[in-house]
Scaffold this active site. Structure first.
Site, PDB file in Angstrom:
ATOM      1  N   ASP A   1      79.540 -27.554  -6.667  1.00 28.29           N
ATOM      2  CA  ASP A   1      78.681 -27.600  -7.841  1.00 28.29           C
ATOM      3  C   ASP A   1      78.607 -29.037  -8.360  1.00 28.29           C
ATOM      4  OD1 ASP A   1      77.187 -26.937 -10.051  1.00 28.29           O
ATOM      5  OD2 ASP A   1      78.894 -26.235 -11.226  1.00 28.29           O
TER       6      ASP A   1
ATOM      7  N   GLU B   1      73.302 -31.555 -15.805  1.00 26.71           N
ATOM      8  CA  GLU B   1      72.875 -30.153 -15.737  1.00 26.71           C
ATOM      9  C   GLU B   1      73.868 -29.234 -16.418  1.00 26.71           C
ATOM     10  OE1 GLU B   1      73.060 -26.107 -13.747  1.00 26.71           O
ATOM     11  OE2 GLU B   1      74.554 -27.703 -13.860  1.00 26.71           O
TER      12      GLU B   1
END
Length: 937
Positions: free
Chosen positions: A166, A201
């Protein structure tokens, strides 16, 4: 020949041993197929061509560099990754004249926007200011008339993670695509490709939001978002905006996905979000969300590192990105010329129903699925009812009793109730977190228990009513028909919902019901055909021995259940074995569909039991539903299984009880996930810091903290308080202060708030807006959050529930001496810029929070506010100054992690070092350290 015939009869005759053999072979085949389908090692091959091998090698090297440090937006590691990516991009684009590169670091793409949510039934409005440093590449296609394709991934991580999955693998895959299209042997694509290497993000989807303001966003119609919400494994197609774009995923070499996950996302069962949300909802783009999805207990922890990742995982995502990009960019696609008037365009805008099997991908629009479902719903009774009329109205050769018809649903209901009692009365109280480490062991225990309960109840009913039996009642077929009716009713509900499919009430993942219903119906109709051709009975019955099989296309089950197999020549004299056709029609395919769907769901969300009590309750319901659903295909045949199979069910259930009582919920492979932050509240003390750790109630959290050396040395207590939804917050005073600001003598040096303007004049009060202005000085910082609320004294007289703040201003630079205060009525609703280029946001409903994200490490935040004074009739006359006040709570976050002697957050390092090996650590907020201070305007 006689020996061969005898062998065939012994295998396919309706005997206990034959049935049990079929059952065992079915489960072995289902488990093997599912393992092959979901296994990264057996379903994905590493590249064989030299060009792709080079791409993968370089992408892997890039991933190693990206994952060198934790690289949250608020850390220097983020700058390291940004600069590394920039160097790789600049080097790649230099080879092609038609490839362009832009860096948002020039401050041309800063954004300010508002977002509204519901908290505890109340509206909460947050405004965000974000300074972008996205890295954007445009590969200009040969056909400028074709809409562009966007590929996107984010290069930030959370503070506690190295961000390999991620979203390091997403970024490395984007680099791989860039290398491919800038390579010497690759032709220029027809369609323009835009690559967005975006930042921040994790705490607001800011990078994707800022991209929509970039000039290159114009002309983009399609997107592929690459994400990671797990830590390795296979990258799954989470969701697609519509069937029109999802169908093109069929062309990738290793497709993997199911719309079950799409249904979970769309119905908000999965709470984390990705950039897909921004591109779809704010950008109006059509595209896909491809992500790694397990395991969740390593997600956002230090376990998401290069050591725990296989290069095949990277290749799975990279190859899918290369293939999908090639499919969409090689020429025109039907979406380019979509017209709302055409039938194909209407189906293209439908939600996609999709699944994969052994690298084959199947996708259908919901409209087609609804039509197929309606056709099936009509055909099943249309075919079955005439046969029932023939059997019961004309031939009258099938005699049924109330017991025969009701015993299967009664057994099903009682067994389900007892299974629920066993789950909530034993498993949850004794080992509530067991799904974290052993979800499929629990499924096996519940599955065996449910089958055993049905076996005992059904055969117990037979034993009780043995003297009332009707010889040729065919209880197997009765159970098949009743199961078929159950599926038929469920399919009616699912079809009605799918026909009106919307976000929040999505049913696109329920497609297996169609196949389950069809298979069960075929088997029941097959049995009815047999009874339709069966001769009218004589005046008296002849009892057929138990081990004899059924007549051609018929059945003659008896009640000698539990008797031993008779291994002799008493097989079927007429050679009919229709039970095997019914078994093979129902059980293997139905079992695979149910197991595959249940496996994906449980494997994807079982770790979320650590996130909330709601998640725990959902997981236990899913485990029970999975076990019951997996049992249903076999239940019509459960009467006939042999003693060894029943003994196996009993042993699994019994051993399962011991397993539940003794198994560890948390271990090295399945750790306890705890969330950390060290906080300083300057309103209380400029010398003291506290560590806060969030985890589930009843977990070993308090035990873990009590054994930490600094806690024991200080002889301080660990205080735990319940927070929300089954979570608890355990905190203790820390003797290990953070070292984030060089030269700081106290925590006052971390955060200083200067009030530049305390209020406007009271000329127009109480009917005018009040104004205030502050400067926030926070060295080595990028992220702060401001919360607004009326002064405590104001709350007594305030009649308003909404936030009094209506306008916020983020000043771009030093305020000009000639700058005049902007009149509130002249400011447009929403985002705007004033004549000096300052960022202004106005919301008359009220602004509860302002989130600030900047790139300059040492630049101060300069913020202004306009708010409505609170007043009552008394206040108007008395003009109490207390009612004019506004509390501004400032909280700033740091995410910088040093190592060893340069450790900047020693309290966090201590927890990493001294925690048991069954514990993993994640952040609980934007940073690992927060400092807060409240000022009153």
């Amino acid at each position: 020949p006689n020996g061969f015939v005898k062998f065939i009869r012994s295998i396919f005759g309706y005997r206990k041993t034959s049935l049990t053999l079929f059952v065992i072979l079915t489960y072995v085949a289902v488990l093997l197929l599912a393992y092959l389908d979901h296994s990264l090692y057996y379903s994905v091959d590493l590249p064989t061509s030299h060009k792709e091998q080079e791409l993968l090698h370089q992408a892997w090297v890039d991933l190693q560099h990206i994952a060198k440090y934790e690289h949250a937006y608020g850390s220097s590691g983020n700058d390291y990754v940004h600069d590394y990516l920039e160097s790789r991009i600049v080097s790649a684009v230099a080879h092609k004249s038609y490839v362009e590169y832009d860096n948002d670091l020039n401050y041309t793409n800063n954004i300010m926007f508002g977002s509204r949510s519901e908290l505890s039934g109340n509206s909460f409005n947050s405004v965000s200011y974000y300074e972008s440093n996205n890295l954007v590449v445009r590969i200009n296609g040969t056909d400028e008339t074709l809409p562009a394709l966007l590929l996107s991934a984010h290069f930030d991580s959370v503070p506690s993670s190295f961000g390999v999955t991620d979203d390091g693998m997403g970024i490395a895959s984007l680099l791989g695509v860039l290398y491919y299209y800038t390579g010497k042997s690759t032709a220029r694509p027809r369609r323009t490709i835009v690559l967005n290497f975006n930042n921040d993000e994790e705490f607001g989807l800011y990078g994707a939001t800022s991209f929509l303001s970039h000039p290159w966003a114009t002309g983009v119609h399609y997107f592929l978002n690459l994400e990671g919400t797990g830590a390795g494994g296979k990258a799954i197609l989470f969701r697609g905006t519509d069937y029109g774009i999802t169908k093109y995923f069929k062309g990738v070499r290793y497709p993997y996905g199911t719309s079950i996950f799409q249904q979970g996302f769309n119905n908000h069962l999965i709470h984390s979000e990705t950039d897909y949300k921004i591109y779809k909802e704010k950008g109006g783009l059509r595209g896909l969300d491809v992500a790694f999805y397990k395991p969740r207990d390593l997600y956002h922890t230090a376990g998401d590192n290069i050591k725990n990742i296989d290069i095949k995982s990277l290749w799975h995502m990279l190859s899918n990105a290369l293939d999908f990009t090639a499919i969409v960019t090689k020429g025109k696609i039907d979406l380019d010329a979509d017209s709302l008037d055409s039938e194909s365009s209407k189906s293209n805008t439908d939600t996609a129903v999709y699944t994969s099997f052994l690298n084959f991908f199947f996708a259908f629009p919901t409209s087609q699925v609804v039509v197929a479902s309606i056709l099936l719903l009509v055909l099943i009774p249309g075919i079955s009812i005439p046969f029932l009329i023939i059997i019961f109205g004309y031939k009258k050769n099938w005699e049924l009793s109330f017991v025969n018809v009701t015993k299967f649903p009664i057994s099903l209901a009682i067994s389900a109730a007892l299974l629920n009692l066993f789950t909530n009365g034993f498993i949850v109280p004794f080992n509530q977190f067991l799904p974290n480490s052993s979800p499929f062991a629990l499924v096996a225990i519940l599955f065996a228990t449910f089958l055993l309960l049905n076996y005992l109840i059904l055969n117990g009913i037979n034993l009780i009513f043995v003297s009332y039996k009707i010889v040729n009642h065919d209880e197997k077929l009765i159970s098949i028909i009743e199961t078929s009716f159950l599926y038929w009713v469920v399919l009616i509900y699912s079809t009605a919902k799918l026909a009106n499919n919307v976000i929040g009430d999505d049913h696109s993942g329920e497609f297996p019901i169609i196949f389950l219903c069809a298979l069960q119906a075929v088997a029941s109709i097959f049995g009815l055909i047999g009874w339709s051709f069966k001769p009218v009975p004589k005046e008296h019955y002849v009892v057929v021995p138990q081990e004899e099989a059924e007549p051609l296309l018929g059945s003659s089950d008896n009640f000698n259940y539990g008797s031993p197999d008779v291994e002799d020549d008493r097989l079927v004299s007429d050679g009919s074995y229709d039970w095997s056709i019914q078994f093979l029609t129902i059980v293997p395919i139905s079992t695979y569909l149910i197991y595959n769907s249940g496996f994906l769901v449980v494997d994807g969300i079982n770790k979320s039991i650590q996130e909330s009590l709601i998640s725990q309750n959902l997981i236990y319901k899913l485990l029970q539903t999975f076990a019951i659903s997996l049992s249903i295909p076999l239940l019509p045949f459960i009467f006939k299984v042999n003693r060894l199979f029943v003994l196996a069910l009993f042993l699994i259930s019994t051993i399962g009880v011991l397993f539940v009582a003794t198994a560890d919920s948390f271990n090295v492979a399945n750790p306890l996930k705890l969330r950390f932050i060290q906080y300083i509240d300057l309103d209380k003390s400029a010398q003291d810091s506290f560590v806060s750790v969030i985890g589930r109630e009843a977990s070993p959290l308090q035990f873990v903290l009590s054994d930490i050396p600094s806690v024991k040395d200080s002889k301080g207590a660990v205080a735990c308080v319940p927070t929300r939804d089954g979570l608890q917050d355990c905190s203790y005073k820390s003797s290990l202060d953070p070292k984030l600001v060089p030269g700081a003598k106290s925590f006052d040096d971390y955060l200083k708030v200067d009030i530049l303007k305390n209020s406007s004049s009271n000329v127009d009060y109480p009917f005018g807006l009040l104004t205030g202005e502050i400067r926030i000085r926070v060295p080595k910082n990028r992220e702060c959050v401001l919360d607004f609320k009326p002064s405590e004294s104001t709350k007594i007289v305030s009649p308003f529930k909404d936030s009094p703040v209506k306008t916020v201003i983020v000043y771009k630079g030093k305020k000009s001496a000639t700058t005049k205060e902007v009149e509130a009525e002249s400011i447009p609703e929403g985002f705007s810029k004033d004549k000096d280029g300052n960022y202004v946001y106005k919301d008359l409903v009220g602004i509860d929070q302002l989130q600030l994200n900047k790139l300059d490490w040492d630049k101060s935040y300069h913020v202004g506010f306009q708010w409505v004074p609170n007043f009552s009739d008394v206040d108007i006359n008395m003009k109490k100054s207390a009612t004019n006040k506004l509390n501004v709570s400032v909280k700033c976050f740091w995410a910088e992690l040093g190592k060893g002697e340069e450790s900047t957050i020693p309290a966090y390092e201590e927890l990493l070092h001294y925690s048991p090996n069954y514990v993993s650590w994640a952040n609980s907020a934007k940073g690992l350290v927060s400092v807060s201070k409240t000022v009153e305007l």
